[in-house]
Design an enzyme around this catalytic site. Structure first.
Site, PDB file in Angstrom:
ATOM      1  N   HIS A  34      16.873 -64.718  80.256  1.00 31.37           N
ATOM      2  CA  HIS A  34      16.668 -64.027  78.518  1.00 31.37           C
ATOM      3  C   HIS A  34      15.946 -65.085  78.491  1.00 31.37           C
ATOM      4  O   HIS A  34      15.437 -64.955  76.524  1.00 31.37           O
ATOM      5  CB  HIS A  34      17.942 -63.372  78.065  1.00 31.37           C
ATOM      6  CG  HIS A  34      18.005 -63.301  76.830  1.00 31.37           C
ATOM      7  ND1 HIS A  34      16.586 -61.693  76.190  1.00 31.37           N
ATOM      8  CD2 HIS A  34      18.025 -63.051  75.187  1.00 31.37           C
ATOM      9  CE1 HIS A  34      16.395 -61.720  75.411  1.00 31.37           C
ATOM     10  NE2 HIS A  34      17.443 -62.413  73.873  1.00 31.37           N
ATOM     11  N   CYS A  35      16.936 -66.201  78.944  1.00 37.25           N
ATOM     12  CA  CYS A  35      16.174 -67.572  77.953  1.00 37.25           C
ATOM     13  C   CYS A  35      15.174 -68.625  78.309  1.00 37.25           C
ATOM     14  O   CYS A  35      13.678 -68.445  77.874  1.00 37.25           O
ATOM     15  CB  CYS A  35      16.895 -68.449  78.105  1.00 37.25           C
ATOM     16  SG  CYS A  35      18.542 -68.002  76.851  1.00 37.25           S
ATOM     17  N   ILE A  36      14.907 -68.088  79.882  1.00 39.69           N
ATOM     18  CA  ILE A  36      13.632 -69.670  80.337  1.00 39.69           C
ATOM     19  C   ILE A  36      12.426 -68.920  79.977  1.00 39.69           C
ATOM     20  O   ILE A  36      11.757 -69.278  80.108  1.00 39.69           O
ATOM     21  CB  ILE A  36      14.465 -70.257  81.214  1.00 39.69           C
ATOM     22  CG1 ILE A  36      16.105 -70.218  81.440  1.00 39.69           C
ATOM     23  CG2 ILE A  36      13.771 -71.005  82.555  1.00 39.69           C
ATOM     24  CD1 ILE A  36      16.252 -71.721  80.138  1.00 39.69           C
ATOM     25  N   ASP A  46      11.747 -68.169  75.559  1.00 36.10           N
ATOM     26  CA  ASP A  46      11.735 -69.623  74.686  1.00 36.10           C
ATOM     27  C   ASP A  46      10.849 -69.823  74.956  1.00 36.10           C
ATOM     28  O   ASP A  46      10.435 -70.734  73.353  1.00 36.10           O
ATOM     29  CB  ASP A  46      13.304 -69.878  74.771  1.00 36.10           C
ATOM     30  CG  ASP A  46      15.029 -69.616  74.437  1.00 36.10           C
ATOM     31  OD1 ASP A  46      14.019 -68.180  74.254  1.00 36.10           O
ATOM     32  OD2 ASP A  46      15.892 -69.611  75.098  1.00 36.10           O
TER      33      ASP A  46
END
Ligand SMILES: NC(=O)c1ccc[n+]([C@@H]2O[C@H](COP(=O)([O-])OP(=O)(O)OC[C@H]3O[C@@H](n4cnc5c(N)ncnc54)[C@H](O)[C@@H]3O)[C@@H](O)[C@H]2O)c1
Length: 442
Positions: A276-278, A281
């Site tokens: 969900h992040c790398i 973001d």
């Protein structure tokens, strides 16, 4: 006797553990925070718009496997954790922690719809003396320029009537070495009093708080951490492509390089990037940079390299099958792993989906095995994918496929069994190193 100031009252209630902490968004980021405050002696109100999650939590079912049901049972059992979807209860909270999703739009721009909706809900119940902390990852300025005006539209003023800060979440799902309580917590408020109060709140439950000058610095810190990973994953993926052409074994190079005792942090290549992040973001920072007339070229390049990896994997497969006289149309391909990384049950933004789509587009018949993901969630971005369930990994299943692609290197999978029975394995994670006639590195 003079009346106690809102900041003093909040500090006192935090110090004495009388404070109630509301956590909005009980997902991968919010739930461990809620447990940590409950375990630290606070009364925790867990709020989420997803009624199924609230029901699960209320009945003792923890839907995030790696957190374990014991923590939920402990928090519920001590009467310290109350899951609810009644947002009217926000008025009871002394501190409100926000961990709602911050995805990208289809155009890959920041999508702050959840943050804005949550800020409006908080505003509807905001009262003097409350502390609001945004934990959702976002671009520098989100807390100050997006959340603050919504809350101040109530007539209450940040830093005087209520307090507002940003504190990034640093969960590493599957990592047993660290917990929310032992990971240092960066905190930056929109003013010094908010920083102090947020630092005091987290200081009550985490071992080390790292206060920074302001919310924008805290927001930028989180983004730098994830850009660092995104760029290094891209670097090692690019290295894999280059060395592959040169006929050099990337894994041997990485093993050897990793013996350097300083100045090197190991990253391993794979089929792309996920979670969900790398993959998300860094684009928040690149988007904001454009507002300042700056192009974040490393971020853009990392995005291109990582997003192209699934194509590389499928190209390798097409060639290897071609060498064996097997056409892609009708080829039976099993993906080993759909989770985005080893030993987790999270398949969000997994490169497995892109690989699956490329295979289906070429007419292959696709299934998957993943011990952590019994049913494959169909991603919003690729709604045409079939909703599959994990196929058991038996010798006869392996032998009946034209090829297997190792997408995720889960530790519980028997790769020797795979190598023994597979006609062809395309290995994107280096689980089957060394020369084997039926294994192709990709
Ligand atoms: N997953 C991680 O390990 C991780 C690590 C660091 C930071 N983050 C950040 O934390 C934030 C949340 O991510 P996540 O992985 O926990 O997402 P998630 O999807 O697992 O959880 C988000 C939760 O918020 C709920 N929600 C959505 N809109 C809401 C609203 N308006 N009001 C109340 N609840 C709402 C959803 O139902 C869901 O349960 C994101 O900004 C993410 O970048 C996540």
């Amino acid at each position: 006797m003079s009346e106690e100031r809102p900041a003093d009252r909040l500090a006192r209630r935090v110090a004495s553990r009388e404070a109630t902490v509301a956590v909005i968004g009980l997902g991968y980021a919010g739930l461990p925070v809620a447990f940590t405050f409950a375990e630290g002696g606070f009364q925790v109100l867990g709020l989420d718009i997803d009624e199924a999650k609230i029901h699960a939590l209320r009945t003792g079912r923890c839907y995030i496997a790696h957190l374990g049901s014991e923590r939920l049972a402990g928090a519920l059992g001590r009467g310290r954790f109350e899951p609810s979807h009644d947002f009217g209860r926000l008025a009871q909270a002394d501190a409100i922690v926000v961990a709602v999703p911050t995805p990208l739009t289809p155009q890959r721009d920041p999508d702050l719809a959840h943050v804005v909706a949550t800020a409006r809900t908080i505003a509807a119940h905001l009262r003097p003396g409350q502390l609001v902390v945004l934990e959702s990852t976002s671009y520098p300025g989100t807390t100050d320029e997006v959340v603050r005006p919504i809350l101040e539209a109530t007539g209450l003023k940040a830093g005087a009537d209520f307090f507002l800060a940003f504190s990034p979440e640093r969960e590493d799902p599957g990592n047993r070495q660290y917990t929310t309580a032992t990971i240092p917590k960066v905190v930056g408020g929109v003013d010094p009093v908010s920083t102090q109060l947020a630092a005091a709140l987290y200081g009550a439950v985490v071992e080390r708080v790292v206060p920074v000058s302001d919310a924008r610095t805290a927001e930028a810190t989180k983004l730098y951490e994830n850009v660092f990973r995104a760029v290094n994953i891209a670097l090692v993926n690019e290295l894999k492509l280059v060395l592959d052409r040169m006929g050099i074994d990337v894994w041997e190079v990485l093993d050897a390089a990793a013996t350097k005792p300083f100045g090197l942090m190991r990253f391993d290549p794979g089929p792309g990037w996920g979670g969900h992040c790398i993959p998300v973001d860094p684009f928040y920072l690149a988007w904001k940079a454009r507002e300042y007339g700056v192009t974040a070229r490393f971020i853009e390049h990392a995005g291109e390299v990582n997003a192209r990896m699934p194509e590389h994997v499928v190209d390798k497969l097409v060639r290897a099958l071609g060498d064996r006289g097997v056409p892609m149309r009708g080829a039976r391909i099993l993906l080993l792993g759909v989770a985005y990384k080893r030993d987790v049950d999270d398949a969000r933004e997994s490169p497995a989906f892109e690989i699956m789509k490329l295979l289906l587009d070429r007419g292959a018949v696709v299934d998957y095995h993943d011990p952590h993901v019994p049913r494959m969630p169909v991603p919003r971005r690729l709604p045409s994918l079939p909703a599959l369930s994990s196929t058991p990994l038996r010798a006869d299943v392996i032998a009946a496929r034209d090829a297997l692609i190792v997408v995720t290197d889960h530790t519980s999978v028997d790769y020797e069994l795979v190598a023994r029975h597979a006609r062809l394995v395309v290995d994107t994670r280096g689980v089957l190193r060394g020369r084997r006639p039926n294994v192709v590195q990709a």
